[in-house]
Design a protein around this motif. Structure first.
Motif, short mmCIF file in Angstrom:
data_model
loop_
_atom_site.label_atom_id
_atom_site.label_comp_id
_atom_site.label_asym_id
_atom_site.label_seq_id
_atom_site.Cartn_x
_atom_site.Cartn_y
_atom_site.Cartn_z
N VAL A 14 1.05 -1.14 -0.19
CA VAL A 14 0.10 0.22 -0.07
C VAL A 14 0.80 1.31 -0.04
N GLU A 18 -1.42 6.65 0.82
CA GLU A 18 -2.69 5.90 1.20
C GLU A 18 -2.71 5.29 2.59
N ARG A 21 -3.63 8.55 4.49
CA ARG A 21 -4.83 8.91 4.25
C ARG A 21 -5.66 8.08 5.01
N ALA A 59 -1.80 12.87 0.73
CA ALA A 59 -2.79 12.61 1.62
C ALA A 59 -3.63 13.48 1.99
N GLU A 62 -6.27 14.36 -0.57
CA GLU A 62 -7.26 13.56 -0.52
C GLU A 62 -8.22 13.64 0.37
N ARG A 100 -11.96 -2.54 -1.35
CA ARG A 100 -10.48 -1.63 -1.06
C ARG A 100 -9.89 -2.57 0.12
N GLU A 104 -6.50 -4.59 0.13
CA GLU A 104 -5.13 -4.15 0.73
C GLU A 104 -5.02 -5.26 1.69
#
Length: 125
Positions: A14, A18, A21, A59, A62, A100, A104
């Motif tokens: 990852v 992300e 975030r 991050a 977003e 998602r 992950e």
């Protein structure tokens, strides 16, 4: 934001932005970071995590696009008010979030039982 709240695993598939975030979004949406709490500057968090400032900036962008934080010149970056909860969650959004998470989690090597246990544990928190 007091203390090390965000951690980045550089060995994870990852991307670091992300990870940042997702962790900050979880802290905000669960109320662990209340409305108005100030986040570290991009440069400060990047230095604390040993990352490039652009990674943290992405991050933050977003999170801002998701209306979870607000950045104001002179006032810094702060947790935004959470939108009023809707009575019925959007099934498509829930499916997207679930996919998602599963993607992950599997990238981390988690099997079906481990993923299900993680979801149950998160719901019980």
């Amino acid at each position: 934001m007091n203390g090390p709240v965000v951690h980045v695993d550089t060995a994870s598939p990852v991307p670091p932005y992300e990870q940042i975030r997702a962790q900050l979004a979880a802290l905000i949406t669960t109320g662990r970071m209340p409305e108005g709490e100030r986040l570290p500057t991009v440069r400060q968090l990047a230095a604390d995590l040993g990352l490039a400032a652009g990674t943290v900036a992405r991050a933050y962008r977003e999170l801002e696009a998701a209306s979870l934080i607000r950045t104001r010149r002179g006032a810094g970056t702060r947790v935004a008010p959470l939108p009023a909860p809707t009575r019925t969650p959007d099934p498509a959004k829930l499916a997207e979030l679930a996919l998602r998470f599963v993607t992950e989690a599997r990238g981390l090597g988690a099997d079906r039982e481990t993923v299900q246990r993680a979801v149950r544990d998160a719901l019980d928190e």
